[in-house]
Write an enzyme that holds these catalytic residues in place. Sequence first.
Site, PDB file in Angstrom:
ATOM      1  N   ASP A  15      -6.749  -6.476 -64.566  1.00 18.86           N
ATOM      2  CA  ASP A  15      -5.886  -7.621 -64.625  1.00 18.86           C
ATOM      3  C   ASP A  15      -5.218  -7.278 -66.030  1.00 18.86           C
ATOM      4  O   ASP A  15      -5.404  -6.547 -66.644  1.00 18.86           O
ATOM      5  CB  ASP A  15      -6.991  -8.880 -64.922  1.00 18.86           C
ATOM      6  CG  ASP A  15      -6.129 -10.058 -65.041  1.00 18.86           C
ATOM      7  OD1 ASP A  15      -5.161 -10.150 -64.662  1.00 18.86           O
ATOM      8  OD2 ASP A  15      -6.810 -11.195 -65.543  1.00 18.86           O
ATOM      9  N   SER A  16      -4.289  -8.356 -66.236  1.00 15.98           N
ATOM     10  CA  SER A  16      -3.720  -8.138 -67.479  1.00 15.98           C
ATOM     11  C   SER A  16      -4.408  -8.542 -68.688  1.00 15.98           C
ATOM     12  O   SER A  16      -4.124  -8.262 -69.783  1.00 15.98           O
ATOM     13  CB  SER A  16      -2.234  -9.243 -67.255  1.00 15.98           C
ATOM     14  OG  SER A  16      -2.754 -10.429 -67.422  1.00 15.98           O
ATOM     15  N   TYR A  47       1.525 -10.726 -67.935  1.00 15.74           N
ATOM     16  CA  TYR A  47       2.464 -10.317 -67.117  1.00 15.74           C
ATOM     17  C   TYR A  47       3.553 -11.210 -66.618  1.00 15.74           C
ATOM     18  O   TYR A  47       4.537 -10.829 -65.989  1.00 15.74           O
ATOM     19  CB  TYR A  47       1.708  -9.772 -65.893  1.00 15.74           C
ATOM     20  CG  TYR A  47       1.096  -8.329 -66.276  1.00 15.74           C
ATOM     21  CD1 TYR A  47       0.950  -7.878 -67.561  1.00 15.74           C
ATOM     22  CD2 TYR A  47       0.349  -7.509 -65.201  1.00 15.74           C
ATOM     23  CE1 TYR A  47       0.377  -6.318 -67.620  1.00 15.74           C
ATOM     24  CE2 TYR A  47      -0.118  -6.405 -65.463  1.00 15.74           C
ATOM     25  CZ  TYR A  47      -0.292  -5.723 -66.649  1.00 15.74           C
ATOM     26  OH  TYR A  47      -0.860  -4.694 -66.745  1.00 15.74           O
ATOM     27  N   GLY A  48       3.160 -12.459 -66.653  1.00 22.14           N
ATOM     28  CA  GLY A  48       4.149 -13.299 -65.880  1.00 22.14           C
ATOM     29  C   GLY A  48       5.541 -13.609 -66.564  1.00 22.14           C
ATOM     30  O   GLY A  48       6.373 -13.846 -65.701  1.00 22.14           O
ATOM     31  N   CYS A  78      -4.942 -10.054 -60.898  1.00 12.18           N
ATOM     32  CA  CYS A  78      -3.782 -10.476 -61.449  1.00 12.18           C
ATOM     33  C   CYS A  78      -3.141 -11.159 -60.273  1.00 12.18           C
ATOM     34  O   CYS A  78      -2.541 -10.381 -59.598  1.00 12.18           O
ATOM     35  CB  CYS A  78      -3.200  -9.468 -62.528  1.00 12.18           C
ATOM     36  SG  CYS A  78      -1.586 -10.034 -63.123  1.00 12.18           S
ATOM     37  N   ASN A  79      -2.757 -12.376 -60.747  1.00 10.51           N
ATOM     38  CA  ASN A  79      -1.859 -13.064 -59.619  1.00 10.51           C
ATOM     39  C   ASN A  79      -0.438 -12.369 -59.578  1.00 10.51           C
ATOM     40  O   ASN A  79       0.268 -12.330 -58.697  1.00 10.51           O
ATOM     41  CB  ASN A  79      -1.725 -14.560 -59.833  1.00 10.51           C
ATOM     42  CG  ASN A  79      -2.994 -15.139 -59.416  1.00 10.51           C
ATOM     43  OD1 ASN A  79      -2.993 -15.509 -58.196  1.00 10.51           O
ATOM     44  ND2 ASN A  79      -4.160 -15.275 -60.080  1.00 10.51           N
ATOM     45  N   THR A  80       0.114 -12.396 -60.847  1.00  9.60           N
ATOM     46  CA  THR A  80       1.429 -11.765 -60.929  1.00  9.60           C
ATOM     47  C   THR A  80       1.662 -10.431 -60.303  1.00  9.60           C
ATOM     48  O   THR A  80       2.372  -9.971 -59.433  1.00  9.60           O
ATOM     49  CB  THR A  80       1.910 -11.872 -62.486  1.00  9.60           C
ATOM     50  OG1 THR A  80       1.899 -13.077 -63.073  1.00  9.60           O
ATOM     51  CG2 THR A  80       3.373 -11.203 -62.531  1.00  9.60           C
ATOM     52  N   GLU A 157     -10.087 -19.881 -72.192  1.00  4.74           N
ATOM     53  CA  GLU A 157     -10.114 -19.079 -73.011  1.00  4.74           C
ATOM     54  C   GLU A 157     -10.968 -19.460 -74.253  1.00  4.74           C
ATOM     55  O   GLU A 157     -11.557 -18.770 -74.929  1.00  4.74           O
ATOM     56  CB  GLU A 157      -9.109 -18.249 -73.286  1.00  4.74           C
ATOM     57  CG  GLU A 157      -8.446 -17.514 -72.362  1.00  4.74           C
ATOM     58  CD  GLU A 157      -7.562 -16.473 -72.787  1.00  4.74           C
ATOM     59  OE1 GLU A 157      -7.133 -16.446 -73.885  1.00  4.74           O
ATOM     60  OE2 GLU A 157      -7.079 -15.834 -71.689  1.00  4.74           O
ATOM     61  N   CYS A 189      -5.265 -19.096 -60.354  1.00  3.93           N
ATOM     62  CA  CYS A 189      -5.317 -18.294 -61.403  1.00  3.93           C
ATOM     63  C   CYS A 189      -6.565 -17.924 -61.597  1.00  3.93           C
ATOM     64  O   CYS A 189      -7.600 -18.912 -61.535  1.00  3.93           O
ATOM     65  CB  CYS A 189      -4.654 -19.333 -62.631  1.00  3.93           C
ATOM     66  SG  CYS A 189      -4.833 -18.545 -64.173  1.00  3.93           S
ATOM     67  N   THR A 190      -6.861 -16.696 -62.048  1.00  3.94           N
ATOM     68  CA  THR A 190      -8.257 -16.168 -62.398  1.00  3.94           C
ATOM     69  C   THR A 190      -9.111 -17.071 -63.421  1.00  3.94           C
ATOM     70  O   THR A 190     -10.364 -17.084 -63.639  1.00  3.94           O
ATOM     71  CB  THR A 190      -8.224 -14.691 -62.659  1.00  3.94           C
ATOM     72  OG1 THR A 190      -7.328 -14.451 -63.646  1.00  3.94           O
ATOM     73  CG2 THR A 190      -8.010 -13.985 -61.220  1.00  3.94           C
ATOM     74  N   HIS A 191      -8.129 -17.794 -64.368  1.00  5.85           N
ATOM     75  CA  HIS A 191      -9.024 -18.439 -65.307  1.00  5.85           C
ATOM     76  C   HIS A 191      -9.493 -19.859 -64.820  1.00  5.85           C
ATOM     77  O   HIS A 191     -10.505 -20.292 -65.281  1.00  5.85           O
ATOM     78  CB  HIS A 191      -8.133 -18.699 -66.622  1.00  5.85           C
ATOM     79  CG  HIS A 191      -7.523 -17.941 -67.449  1.00  5.85           C
ATOM     80  ND1 HIS A 191      -6.820 -16.691 -67.134  1.00  5.85           N
ATOM     81  CD2 HIS A 191      -7.766 -17.777 -68.886  1.00  5.85           C
ATOM     82  CE1 HIS A 191      -6.622 -15.833 -68.112  1.00  5.85           C
ATOM     83  NE2 HIS A 191      -7.057 -16.181 -69.347  1.00  5.85           N
TER      84      HIS A 191
END
Length: 280
Positions: A15-16, A47-48, A78-80, A157, A189-191
Amino acid sequence: MRGSRVSWQAIGIFDSGVGGLTVLREIIRALPQEDTIYFGDTARVPYGSKSPDTVIRYAQEIASFLIKRDIKLLVVACNTASAVALPTLRKLLSIPVVGVIEPGAKRAVDVTHSGVVGVIGTSGTIRSSAYSRAIKRLNPSISVLARPCPLFVPLAEEGWTENEVTNITAHLYLDELRDAGVDTLVLGCTHYPLLKKAIAAVMGPEVKLVDSAEETARTVATILQEKKMLRPPAEQGNHHYYVTDIPAGFIRVGNRFLGGKLGDVYQVTLDDCRVTMEKS
């Protein structure tokens, strides 16, 4: 019976930053016997805001790093990167490559009854229309309503998952989707899995939340089972972490995302593969 050599190789995940640890967490839950190698490109996050060509280059560099560590499957958590780099990685690599978008989209199509699906994600992910396209490919009749929720990332976060600020933010972002009648909401989104309670409180019990991290873990388990690449279930997996910036911040936030204590975190430089280590 120890199984084939391939079955004993690790699962690679990148992931980023730290968000992909929610995907790792679900993979560990689903497949506790498997070794994993997690790579967070913390020096180049996010990355977005990068061009597709740049994200593809980053993804290729990280994939090369992980392949050298003898992985049997690559998860693009990572979605992007899933939106723009997956075709290139699948063409270049001989191992299975799994993104986070397709599993979430498939689950949304399977569970919606009304045919109205909501998708929330970062501004970059929503702008890419990756989830909308994936859902429409599976069922063109489904109506997809997408909403960027950029403030969810810093809230997750910071660990502000259940407080007044988070609840107000969730209402500002989600009331419109709820009122539009979505019966399924993709957490794109992974968050966002860390904010599930706040999101569910706004959307109500009738709306099914689709956690892309959970669905990705299911997909990984299915692929490894079908290809007979699973380690014996009695084994206990080991987990290794690499980042491209100093590990201190990753460790602090990562322990929260993983729901437990990270092991040793190694800092790497991709261009020359120098490795340093910081203990958590």
